[in-house]
Structure formats: structure tokens, C-alpha cells
Design an enzyme around this catalytic site. Sequence first.
Site, PDB file in Angstrom:
ATOM      1  N   LYS A   1      -5.361  -8.914  -6.414  1.00 46.19           N
ATOM      2  CA  LYS A   1      -6.827  -9.290  -5.656  1.00 46.19           C
ATOM      3  C   LYS A   1      -7.710  -8.000  -6.218  1.00 46.19           C
ATOM      4  O   LYS A   1      -7.142  -7.008  -6.390  1.00 46.19           O
ATOM      5  CB  LYS A   1      -6.231  -9.360  -4.463  1.00 46.19           C
ATOM      6  CG  LYS A   1      -6.075  -8.040  -3.830  1.00 46.19           C
ATOM      7  CD  LYS A   1      -6.420  -8.352  -2.239  1.00 46.19           C
ATOM      8  CE  LYS A   1      -6.593  -6.936  -1.504  1.00 46.19           C
ATOM      9  NZ  LYS A   1      -7.576  -7.236  -0.534  1.00 46.19           N
TER      10      LYS A   1
ATOM     11  N   LYS B   1       0.959  -1.192   0.175  1.00 47.43           N
ATOM     12  CA  LYS B   1      -0.008   0.033  -0.172  1.00 47.43           C
ATOM     13  C   LYS B   1       0.795   1.237  -0.123  1.00 47.43           C
ATOM     14  O   LYS B   1       0.578   2.136  -0.652  1.00 47.43           O
ATOM     15  CB  LYS B   1      -0.873   0.004   1.135  1.00 47.43           C
ATOM     16  CG  LYS B   1      -2.143  -0.672   1.008  1.00 47.43           C
ATOM     17  CD  LYS B   1      -3.146  -0.617   2.111  1.00 47.43           C
ATOM     18  CE  LYS B   1      -4.558  -1.487   1.831  1.00 47.43           C
ATOM     19  NZ  LYS B   1      -5.733  -1.149   2.440  1.00 47.43           N
TER      20      LYS B   1
ATOM     21  N   LYS C   1     -10.808  -2.694  -3.182  1.00 47.87           N
ATOM     22  CA  LYS C   1     -11.611  -1.564  -2.759  1.00 47.87           C
ATOM     23  C   LYS C   1     -10.696  -0.330  -3.342  1.00 47.87           C
ATOM     24  O   LYS C   1     -10.983   0.322  -4.202  1.00 47.87           O
ATOM     25  CB  LYS C   1     -11.846  -1.192  -1.582  1.00 47.87           C
ATOM     26  CG  LYS C   1     -13.145  -2.191  -0.996  1.00 47.87           C
ATOM     27  CD  LYS C   1     -13.673  -1.314   0.234  1.00 47.87           C
ATOM     28  CE  LYS C   1     -14.194  -2.515   1.282  1.00 47.87           C
ATOM     29  NZ  LYS C   1     -13.481  -2.927   2.163  1.00 47.87           N
TER      30      LYS C   1
HETATM   31  N1  AQP Z   1      -9.856  -9.901  -3.226  1.00 48.12           N
HETATM   32  C1  AQP Z   1     -10.095 -10.576  -2.024  1.00 48.12           C
HETATM   33  N2  AQP Z   1     -10.877 -11.789  -2.142  1.00 48.12           N
HETATM   34  C2  AQP Z   1     -11.233 -12.646  -0.968  1.00 48.12           C
HETATM   35  N3  AQP Z   1     -11.362 -11.874   0.186  1.00 48.12           N
HETATM   36  C3  AQP Z   1     -11.110 -10.467   0.273  1.00 48.12           C
HETATM   37  N4  AQP Z   1     -11.122  -9.399   1.189  1.00 48.12           N
HETATM   38  C4  AQP Z   1     -10.726  -8.436   0.724  1.00 48.12           C
HETATM   39  N5  AQP Z   1     -10.128  -8.496  -0.786  1.00 48.12           N
HETATM   40  C5  AQP Z   1     -10.583  -9.976  -1.079  1.00 48.12           C
HETATM   41  C6  AQP Z   1     -11.580  -9.899   2.374  1.00 48.12           C
HETATM   42  O1  AQP Z   1     -12.622  -8.925   2.948  1.00 48.12           O
HETATM   43  C7  AQP Z   1     -12.384  -8.723   4.256  1.00 48.12           C
HETATM   44  C8  AQP Z   1     -12.822  -7.100   4.024  1.00 48.12           C
HETATM   45  O2  AQP Z   1     -11.773  -6.462   3.794  1.00 48.12           O
HETATM   46  P1  AQP Z   1     -11.357  -5.106   4.308  1.00 48.12           P
HETATM   47  O3  AQP Z   1     -12.410  -4.151   4.203  1.00 48.12           O
HETATM   48  O4  AQP Z   1     -10.726  -5.205   5.758  1.00 48.12           O
HETATM   49  O5  AQP Z   1     -10.364  -4.419   3.447  1.00 48.12           O
HETATM   50  P2  AQP Z   1      -9.092  -5.270   2.791  1.00 48.12           P
HETATM   51  O6  AQP Z   1      -8.653  -6.449   3.180  1.00 48.12           O
HETATM   52  O7  AQP Z   1      -7.777  -4.136   2.805  1.00 48.12           O
HETATM   53  O8  AQP Z   1      -9.188  -5.323   1.153  1.00 48.12           O
HETATM   54  P3  AQP Z   1     -10.190  -4.309   0.203  1.00 48.12           P
HETATM   55  O9  AQP Z   1     -11.852  -4.593   0.726  1.00 48.12           O
HETATM   56  O10 AQP Z   1     -10.095  -4.709  -1.126  1.00 48.12           O
HETATM   57  O11 AQP Z   1      -9.724  -3.275   0.558  1.00 48.12           O
HETATM   58  P4  AQP Z   1      -8.272  -2.403   0.237  1.00 48.12           P
HETATM   59  O12 AQP Z   1      -8.018  -2.577  -1.153  1.00 48.12           O
HETATM   60  O13 AQP Z   1      -8.548  -1.039   0.497  1.00 48.12           O
HETATM   61  O14 AQP Z   1      -7.218  -2.778   0.955  1.00 48.12           O
HETATM   62  C9  AQP Z   1     -11.289  -9.051   4.716  1.00 48.12           C
HETATM   63  O15 AQP Z   1     -11.543 -10.212   5.538  1.00 48.12           O
HETATM   64  C10 AQP Z   1     -10.492  -9.235   3.645  1.00 48.12           C
HETATM   65  O16 AQP Z   1      -9.476 -10.449   3.664  1.00 48.12           O
END
Ligand code: AQP
Length: 331
Positions: free
Chosen positions: A195, A112, A198
Site C-alpha cells: 500500500k 511496522k 506515509k
Molecule cells: N494506501 C491507502 N489506500 C487507502 N486508504 C489508505 N489509508 C492509509 N493508506 C491508505 C487510510 O487513510 C486514513 C488515514 O491514515 P492514517 O493517518 O491513520 O495512517 P495509516 O492508516 O497508518 O496509513 P498511512 O497514512 O500510510 O501511514 P503509515 O504508513 O504511517 O501507516 C486511514 O483511514 C487509512 O485507512
Amino acid sequence: RPRVLSLVQPTADSMHLGNYLGALRQWVPLQDTHDAFYGVADLHALTVEQDPVVLRERVLRAAAQLLAAGVDPARSTVFLQSQVPEHTQLSWILSCLTGYGQAQRMTQFKDKSAKIGSDSVSVGLFTYPVLMAADILLYQADQVPVGEDQRQHLELTRDLAVRFNSRFGPTFVVPEPHILKSVGKIQDLQDPSGKMSKSFSAPSGIVELLDDPKANVKKIKSAVTDSGREITFDEVNKPGVSNLLTILAALTGTSIDQLVSDFAGHGYGDLKKAVADAVSEVAVPYRDRTLELLGERTELQGILDRGAERAREVAAGTVADVYRKVGLRPL
Ligand code: AQP
């Protein structure tokens, strides 16, 4: 009953298919077997810049989406992280037990911060995994249902629990990750080597469940596939097709082998159509229910207030114990 905890960040207007398959959907059956704590990680959202008005709205949208996905406040404690001050209290104590070198090895921070640029990266983003450890350890969670991207953070959480217990005496349950191999990593539709995310996926690479259903169908139909024509599961040579098969298998409950044999002789277009139909079947009711819940904000707030109250009962007990053990005057 064993306890389970998981949170999602309110960093977008909608959860994406990865959040849903990797996390939210696993939460629902665990309510029957576990004492479940589910919530919105609004403090985590602050690790990157947020517009206050947008954040306030996204927090409620995230909470509504948990319920729309099937989290039942009658069976689970549903709350906002910021409403339970013990998260930040425990986080400080754990950060004093975390090695700087170990924190520096967190790959999500490295990824990040490389994308954001080191001048704009906050100390909060660096210490994010410690706050996550506090989220989990506060509730003495036995299991943490998350996607694969959180595995390393969970390892840190386990290390901190073990370190604290050995230094100050048995205090924390050492949590186990609950990561389903089949759906732990849903990939970006346009760049299937990374992956679905968001913050970093391009709009065309991410299926947001609250998006216009027609827009999602269009995105799935223009997903990157691979050279060749055959529908086979091969994550190295055919990451795009394999990702679509993974999504379809998860949504329909059919095995990948079965899908591969069902699609023998069919083209990529047929596979994409089947994926688009399966996504719509889940996303349309999810969207309707979310919008309905957002139309009843007082009730939604009430659910979150009651959840925070119950969460605080548990969290306060843990922090009182931790204060005593580390030598602070009990609160
Ligand atoms: N691509 C993915 N495949 C499977 N699981 C995923 N998770 C996130 N991306 C994938 C899981 O969703 C839960 C919530 O995620 P979060 O809101 O904590 O954000 P994150 O893990 O940082 O991933 P995001 O949603 O894509 O956000 P960004 O890009 O901002 O980091 C978690 O259990 C995560 O593992």
C-alpha cells in the site's frame, strides 16, 4: 442522526493519495447524513519517534488538509485527539479488557515492528489499536470511514464494545466499518504489491497532495507498470496498471470497465497522462486551500478549540458512564 468518526495521523507533511481516496474524500458526503466527528490523531503519531517542532507543525497542516478536502466545521466536529483527555482515559480501561494474544495478532503492528526493528518499537505502537478503539467508542460512532488497512483494528474495536457491553451492561454502540472496496487500498506507485504509505513508501512511490504538482506528474509518469502493452484490470498479473486504473476511476467517477474500453489500443503512457491530469485537478486546489488555511492560523486554532469543546461534551458523558459501570468513583 447516526454518528460517524474518523481520524488521520499527522505523521507526514502531506496526506497522500491513499489517505485522500480511502478516507478523507469519503468523509465529505457523510457530513450531510451523519453527525460527524473528524480529527487529527496526534496521540497516535507519538507511537513512533517524533520531533516536537515538526509534529506541532504537522498537526496544523493535517487539520488544514481536512478542511481543504471539504470537511466543514459548521457541519462537523473537527478536533485534535490530544485535546480531549477522555481518549486516554477510556484507552486504559479498554486495554485492561484486551487480551494480550489478541493484541499480538494485529498485522499492522507485526508489519511496522518488523520494519522499525524490535529494539526501537514502543509499547505505544503495540497498544495503538486499543487507543483507536477508544477514539471510536467514546463517540458511540455507528460508522467509521477508513481504508482497508484499518479493518482488523475495527474488528478489535467491535470485539471490545461487545465484551464491555456483555460484562457491564449496554454501554457502547458496536461500530460498522465504512470501507469502500474500490478505493480501500491504493498501492505504492513503485511497489504495487504494497500500500501507499506515509512512513514506508519511498518518495517515488507516493503521491503527496501538497507536493509540487510538477513533481507529482513526474512520479506518476514513472510509475511501475507491467510487462505487456494492454491496459486491462488484473490485480494479480498487472498490479501497477490496475492501481492506475483504480486511481483514475476514483478521481473521474468513471467505471473501470469504461476506462478499459476507452483505453483500448492506447499505451501505458496515455493512461499515465490521464492519471496525472486527474490528480492535478484535485491536488492543485487542495494545495492552494491548505496553504491559505495555514496563513490564517488563529482561525484554524479557533475551529479546533471549538471542536475539542464539543467533542469533550460527548466524550465526558461516555467516560462518566464507563467509570460508574466498572466500579470507579465517578469523576
Ligand atoms: N494506501 C491507502 N489506500 C487507502 N486508504 C489508505 N489509508 C492509509 N493508506 C491508505 C487510510 O487513510 C486514513 C488515514 O491514515 P492514517 O493517518 O491513520 O495512517 P495509516 O492508516 O497508518 O496509513 P498511512 O497514512 O500510510 O501511514 P503509515 O504508513 O504511517 O501507516 C486511514 O483511514 C487509512 O485507512
